[in-house]
Write a protein that holds these residues in place. Structure first.
Motif, PDB file in Angstrom:
ATOM      1  N   ARG A  40       1.267  -1.326  -0.566  1.00  0.00           N
ATOM      2  CA  ARG A  40      -0.091   0.060   0.311  1.00  0.00           C
ATOM      3  C   ARG A  40       1.182   1.424   0.253  1.00  0.00           C
ATOM      4  N   LYS A  41       2.173   1.038   0.610  1.00  0.00           N
ATOM      5  CA  LYS A  41       2.746   2.576   0.440  1.00  0.00           C
ATOM      6  C   LYS A  41       4.283   1.682   0.488  1.00  0.00           C
ATOM      7  N   ILE A  42       5.125   2.746  -0.618  1.00  0.00           N
ATOM      8  CA  ILE A  42       6.018   2.471  -1.181  1.00  0.00           C
ATOM      9  C   ILE A  42       6.933   3.624  -0.754  1.00  0.00           C
ATOM     10  N   ARG A  43       7.966   3.865  -0.142  1.00  0.00           N
ATOM     11  CA  ARG A  43       8.294   5.238  -0.374  1.00  0.00           C
ATOM     12  C   ARG A  43       9.860   4.662   0.173  1.00  0.00           C
ATOM     13  N   SER A  52      28.977  16.719   3.221  1.00  0.00           N
ATOM     14  CA  SER A  52      28.354  16.337   4.963  1.00  0.00           C
ATOM     15  C   SER A  52      27.554  14.993   4.908  1.00  0.00           C
ATOM     16  N   ALA A  53      26.659  14.767   4.025  1.00  0.00           N
ATOM     17  CA  ALA A  53      25.561  13.691   4.398  1.00  0.00           C
ATOM     18  C   ALA A  53      24.556  13.228   3.045  1.00  0.00           C
ATOM     19  N   GLN A  54      24.936  12.247   3.211  1.00  0.00           N
ATOM     20  CA  GLN A  54      24.652  11.254   1.355  1.00  0.00           C
ATOM     21  C   GLN A  54      23.173  10.230   2.533  1.00  0.00           C
ATOM     22  N   ILE A  55      21.749  10.352   2.598  1.00  0.00           N
ATOM     23  CA  ILE A  55      21.425   9.366   2.870  1.00  0.00           C
ATOM     24  C   ILE A  55      20.047   9.066   2.690  1.00  0.00           C
ATOM     25  N   LEU A  56      19.567   7.605   2.279  1.00  0.00           N
ATOM     26  CA  LEU A  56      18.339   7.391   2.034  1.00  0.00           C
ATOM     27  C   LEU A  56      17.708   6.332   2.405  1.00  0.00           C
ATOM     28  N   ASN A  57      16.580   6.832   2.462  1.00  0.00           N
ATOM     29  CA  ASN A  57      16.024   5.890   3.685  1.00  0.00           C
ATOM     30  C   ASN A  57      14.652   5.292   2.933  1.00  0.00           C
ATOM     31  N   SER A  58      14.266   4.052   3.461  1.00  0.00           N
ATOM     32  CA  SER A  58      12.428   3.558   2.673  1.00  0.00           C
ATOM     33  C   SER A  58      12.421   2.437   3.824  1.00  0.00           C
ATOM     34  N   VAL A  59      11.345   3.132   3.365  1.00  0.00           N
ATOM     35  CA  VAL A  59      10.487   1.966   4.142  1.00  0.00           C
ATOM     36  C   VAL A  59       9.136   1.359   3.163  1.00  0.00           C
ATOM     37  N   ILE A  60       8.919  -0.227   3.009  1.00  0.00           N
ATOM     38  CA  ILE A  60       7.178  -0.523   2.471  1.00  0.00           C
ATOM     39  C   ILE A  60       6.704  -0.941   3.118  1.00  0.00           C
ATOM     40  N   TYR A  61       5.547  -0.759   2.895  1.00  0.00           N
ATOM     41  CA  TYR A  61       4.155  -1.486   4.106  1.00  0.00           C
ATOM     42  C   TYR A  61       3.377  -1.953   3.316  1.00  0.00           C
ATOM     43  N   LEU A  68       1.883  -9.542   6.392  1.00  0.00           N
ATOM     44  CA  LEU A  68       3.990  -9.631   6.432  1.00  0.00           C
ATOM     45  C   LEU A  68       4.835  -8.402   7.618  1.00  0.00           C
ATOM     46  N   PRO A  69       6.154  -8.016   8.172  1.00  0.00           N
ATOM     47  CA  PRO A  69       6.855  -7.215   8.574  1.00  0.00           C
ATOM     48  C   PRO A  69       6.688  -6.200   7.217  1.00  0.00           C
ATOM     49  N   LEU A  70       7.110  -4.873   7.234  1.00  0.00           N
ATOM     50  CA  LEU A  70       6.820  -4.235   7.199  1.00  0.00           C
ATOM     51  C   LEU A  70       8.793  -3.954   6.075  1.00  0.00           C
ATOM     52  N   SER A 209       9.361  20.160   9.025  1.00  0.00           N
ATOM     53  CA  SER A 209       9.876  18.870   9.397  1.00  0.00           C
ATOM     54  C   SER A 209       9.307  18.086  10.166  1.00  0.00           C
ATOM     55  N   GLU A 210       8.526  18.644  11.156  1.00  0.00           N
ATOM     56  CA  GLU A 210       7.387  17.804  11.807  1.00  0.00           C
ATOM     57  C   GLU A 210       5.824  17.729  10.574  1.00  0.00           C
ATOM     58  N   ARG A 211       5.424  18.651   9.336  1.00  0.00           N
ATOM     59  CA  ARG A 211       5.003  18.018   8.747  1.00  0.00           C
ATOM     60  C   ARG A 211       5.332  16.717   7.788  1.00  0.00           C
ATOM     61  N   PHE A 212       6.647  16.930   7.334  1.00  0.00           N
ATOM     62  CA  PHE A 212       7.350  15.844   6.351  1.00  0.00           C
ATOM     63  C   PHE A 212       6.912  14.447   7.153  1.00  0.00           C
ATOM     64  N   LEU A 213       7.029  14.648   8.963  1.00  0.00           N
ATOM     65  CA  LEU A 213       7.546  13.200   9.712  1.00  0.00           C
ATOM     66  C   LEU A 213       5.977  12.955   9.979  1.00  0.00           C
ATOM     67  N   HIS A 214       5.031  13.589  10.041  1.00  0.00           N
ATOM     68  CA  HIS A 214       3.318  13.082   9.994  1.00  0.00           C
ATOM     69  C   HIS A 214       2.537  13.005   9.098  1.00  0.00           C
ATOM     70  N   GLU A 215       2.678  13.651   8.496  1.00  0.00           N
ATOM     71  CA  GLU A 215       2.116  13.563   6.488  1.00  0.00           C
ATOM     72  C   GLU A 215       2.665  12.653   5.413  1.00  0.00           C
ATOM     73  N   PHE A 216       3.421  12.672   6.011  1.00  0.00           N
ATOM     74  CA  PHE A 216       4.534  12.030   4.977  1.00  0.00           C
ATOM     75  C   PHE A 216       4.563  11.072   5.193  1.00  0.00           C
ATOM     76  N   LEU A 217       6.154  10.809   6.084  1.00  0.00           N
ATOM     77  CA  LEU A 217       7.027   9.513   6.251  1.00  0.00           C
ATOM     78  C   LEU A 217       6.209   8.336   7.363  1.00  0.00           C
ATOM     79  N   PHE A 218       4.857   9.178   8.447  1.00  0.00           N
ATOM     80  CA  PHE A 218       4.362   7.787   8.829  1.00  0.00           C
ATOM     81  C   PHE A 218       3.173   9.120   9.250  1.00  0.00           C
ATOM     82  N   GLU A 219       2.711   8.987   8.502  1.00  0.00           N
ATOM     83  CA  GLU A 219       1.188   9.897   7.948  1.00  0.00           C
ATOM     84  C   GLU A 219      -0.079   9.497   8.784  1.00  0.00           C
TER      85      GLU A 219
END
Length: 230
Positions: A40-43, A52-61, A68-70, A209-219
């Motif tokens: 349902r969600k592949i982000r 300084s920083a290179q970051i890749l984060n992904s969660v598949i729901y 199944l686990p995430l 950042s608060e919007r990103f956290l609660h409206e997208f990453l962990f909606e």
């Protein structure tokens, strides 16, 4: 070969892409999101802050009719010196039958990469909640990321696809509601503890950042302020 019929899943306006000039190096953050009948969600989110920083984060729901686990993936590089990798099947439940069915199959892969299973301490999370004992969590070097880490990534991904193909969809409404609740609980737990929120704030400001956290990453999470108001 395309395994799944993917379609784009909407990202709230203003959260798909952002630029920051706050740090030593200008930073960009970009996200992609997809869905298909089984998932349902592949982000994916990529932060590029130059050296300084290179970051890749992904969660598949998985969709709510699969128990199944995430699948959680994190690749983090800071100053090309500190490289952290995290890969795991993140269990929704901790009962023995569930772990045997969905987590135990990981053991063979985990044993294949002992150098990437370093048993590092988790500072922000309880290792017994939403993490498996076969998680790969390591500090490593850039060369290992290109070789061993990439191989492990492909292995974990392939096993996950295999388990998804073999999984029998749930049909009982009470079973499905149990998964809905478990995935919501995961979002709440993660949003309350995610150490990346400080990093997002430092680059892109607290409000965004608060919007990103609660409206997208962990909606499905409710902001702590809203929780307190209840």
């Amino acid at each position: 070969m395309q395994r799944f019929t993917l379609e784009s899943r909407p990202i709230p306006p203003g959260l798909e892409y952002q630029v920051s000039d706050r740090g030593r190096n200008p930073a960009t953050i970009q996200s992609w999101c997809y869905q298909c009948p089984q998932l349902r969600k592949i982000r994916y989110t990529y932060i590029d802050a130059g050296a300084s920083a290179q970051i890749l984060n992904s969660v598949i729901y998985p969709s709510h009719n699969y128990e199944l686990p995430l699948l959680g993936i994190d690749f983090l590089s800071f100053g090309q010196v500190k490289n952290l990798i995290v890969m795991d099947f993140q269990p929704l439940f901790q009962d023995e039958a569930y772990l045997k069915k969905y987590i135990h199959p990981l053991q063979t892969l985990h044993d294949k990469y002992p150098d990437l299973a370093q048993g590092l301490e988790m500072k922000f999370y309880d290792a017994n909640q939403y993490f498996s004992k076969y998680l790969l969590f390591a500090k490593t070097d850039a060369e290992t990321v290109k070789t061993r880490v990439f191989e492990a990534f492909k292995d974990y991904l392939n096993l996950y696809w295999q388990m998804l193909v073999q999984a029998k969809p749930l049909s009982d409404q009470s079973d499905i509601q149990r998964i809905v609740k478990a995935q919501k609980d995961y979002d709440q737990y993660s949003a309350d503890r995610d150490p990346a929120s400080g990093l997002f704030s430092s680059y892109f400001g607290h409000q965004w950042s608060e919007r990103f956290l609660h409206e997208f990453l962990f909606e499905d999470a409710v902001p702590l302020v809203a929780n307190a108001a209840k």
